[in-house]
Design an enzyme around this catalytic site. Sequence first.
Site, PDB file in Angstrom:
ATOM      1  N   TYR A  50       0.854  -1.200   0.000  1.00  0.00           N
ATOM      2  CA  TYR A  50       0.000   0.000   0.000  1.00  0.00           C
ATOM      3  C   TYR A  50       0.876   1.232   0.000  1.00  0.00           C
ATOM      4  CZ  TYR A  50      -4.990  -0.073  -0.157  1.00  0.00           C
ATOM      5  OH  TYR A  50      -6.270  -0.115  -0.617  1.00  0.00           O
ATOM      6  N   GLU A  52      -0.449   4.761  -0.744  1.00  0.00           N
ATOM      7  CA  GLU A  52      -1.244   5.962  -1.052  1.00  0.00           C
ATOM      8  C   GLU A  52      -0.387   7.200  -0.884  1.00  0.00           C
ATOM      9  OE1 GLU A  52      -4.552   5.449   1.579  1.00  0.00           O
ATOM     10  OE2 GLU A  52      -5.864   4.763  -0.038  1.00  0.00           O
ATOM     11  N   ASP A 196      -5.454  12.635 -26.021  1.00  0.00           N
ATOM     12  CA  ASP A 196      -5.565  11.260 -25.519  1.00  0.00           C
ATOM     13  C   ASP A 196      -4.935  10.360 -26.573  1.00  0.00           C
ATOM     14  OD1 ASP A 196      -6.234   8.686 -24.865  1.00  0.00           O
ATOM     15  OD2 ASP A 196      -8.379   9.053 -24.586  1.00  0.00           O
ATOM     16  N   THR A 222      -2.886   5.165 -22.442  1.00  0.00           N
ATOM     17  CA  THR A 222      -2.780   3.842 -21.844  1.00  0.00           C
ATOM     18  C   THR A 222      -1.324   3.417 -21.992  1.00  0.00           C
ATOM     19  OG1 THR A 222      -3.224   2.731 -23.929  1.00  0.00           O
ATOM     20  CG2 THR A 222      -5.127   3.159 -22.520  1.00  0.00           C
ATOM     21  N   LYS A 225      -1.208  -0.454 -25.044  1.00  0.00           N
ATOM     22  CA  LYS A 225      -1.510  -0.568 -26.479  1.00  0.00           C
ATOM     23  C   LYS A 225      -0.193  -0.501 -27.246  1.00  0.00           C
ATOM     24  CE  LYS A 225      -6.236   0.957 -25.679  1.00  0.00           C
ATOM     25  NZ  LYS A 225      -7.293   1.969 -25.920  1.00  0.00           N
ATOM     26  N   ARG A 231      -0.978  -3.301 -18.445  1.00  0.00           N
ATOM     27  CA  ARG A 231      -2.272  -2.604 -18.441  1.00  0.00           C
ATOM     28  C   ARG A 231      -2.178  -1.433 -17.491  1.00  0.00           C
ATOM     29  NH1 ARG A 231      -5.418  -5.332 -21.387  1.00  0.00           N
ATOM     30  NH2 ARG A 231      -6.971  -3.728 -21.762  1.00  0.00           N
TER      31      ARG A 231
END
Length: 403
Positions: A50, A52, A196, A222, A225, A231
Amino acid sequence: MNLDEIRNRIFTAIENEEKRQHEGVNLIASENLSSDDVRRAAGSMLAHKYAEGYPGKRWYGGCQYVDECEEIAVDLAKKVFGAQYANVQPHAGAIANLIVYTALLSPGDTIMSLLLNQGGHLSHGSPANISGKLYNFVHYPVKESDCTIDYDEMERLALEHKPKILLGGASSYPREFDWKRMRQIADKIGAILMADVAHTAGLIAAGVHKPVFPDVHVMTTTTHKTLRGPRGALICAQEEFEKKFQSGNFPGIQGGPFMHMIAAKALALRETLTDEFREYQREVLASSAAMAKWFIDRGKRVVTGGTDCHFFLLDVYASYGVNGDQAEKRLMEDNIAVNKNGVAYDPMPISKTSGLRIGTPFMCSRGWKTADFLSLAEQIDKTLTTLGESDPSPSPESFKKRK
Ligand SMILES: *Cc1c(COP(=O)(O)O)cnc(C)c1O
């Protein structure tokens, strides 16, 4: 079902999928095959951590190693895209876009993007997506004559609607965007220019497409791609937006970052700086362009008359008298994966479409060269010719009547 059986079924499905990816022909333009390095990081124990917050400013202890990974990923993202600021935490492309919208706008504000049925993405204002529910989207079109973006019409619409964000980039528009022209339009109305480049980031990273900075204010992409990473997604921007996007991502939209995916993003970004990657992207574009030309030379309709990128849109209804849905299913029988895709001003309903989107990134990652794609073009042409003769598509009008 007993517990061992569940385990077996999942691992067998994974093995079968790996086999499918190694053996089938995959022309899905949004997919790619990442490196062993990337997959090793993505499956690593960093997933348990974790973290954050941001490097040096976390809400949890024990972050010294994941901090190092994130710092490297941020530095590389800035270097690769020529940006002053980068945030590598966004979990996915649609989320990265939402982070940008919510960080910059208030609900009800206007955003202008490409028409969704002419290549735009769901997260660019579809009524079914949160973007379309929260913001007032207006869309610019492509020209009816050649299906390329009508920048004059974009300017006219921008002056009329005064969007706060002018958004370029798309999912199935095969031409490079004119960022300089779009910046001139954005400046006339004081809008933020957003790119984008989810689909074309790999081409940009390799220098096959022009960099988007300094023309645009913010870029989302992304990482899975053409960029050939894990991902995920990232945001790059001019320095002035740093505060807004840092807090817009966390705590604005996301909670804990996926540190395993951030490490994998760093490794993928590192790979983009190699000669091998630049050569790969040149091959991706050359193969896509050669394949498009192969069909055009035989009198088939390719939308916009060619391509500047890693895929092209073949109008199978105009070319073979079959619809996209039929063509997709028939090619899948031969283990060729493509996706049906609407073409601009498509007479066919969205569930059928007139087109196929044919992309080269995945197979180029498997080592295919232009010649391999040209023999495949021949095979596809034969199959679709036969299909058109034996089972032509009902007319677009007959689909309307049936409803
Ligand atoms: C693929 C894509 C996205 C969404 O990415 P996800 O990771 O699937 O959420 C956003 N924008 C464009 C233009 C895309 O093509």
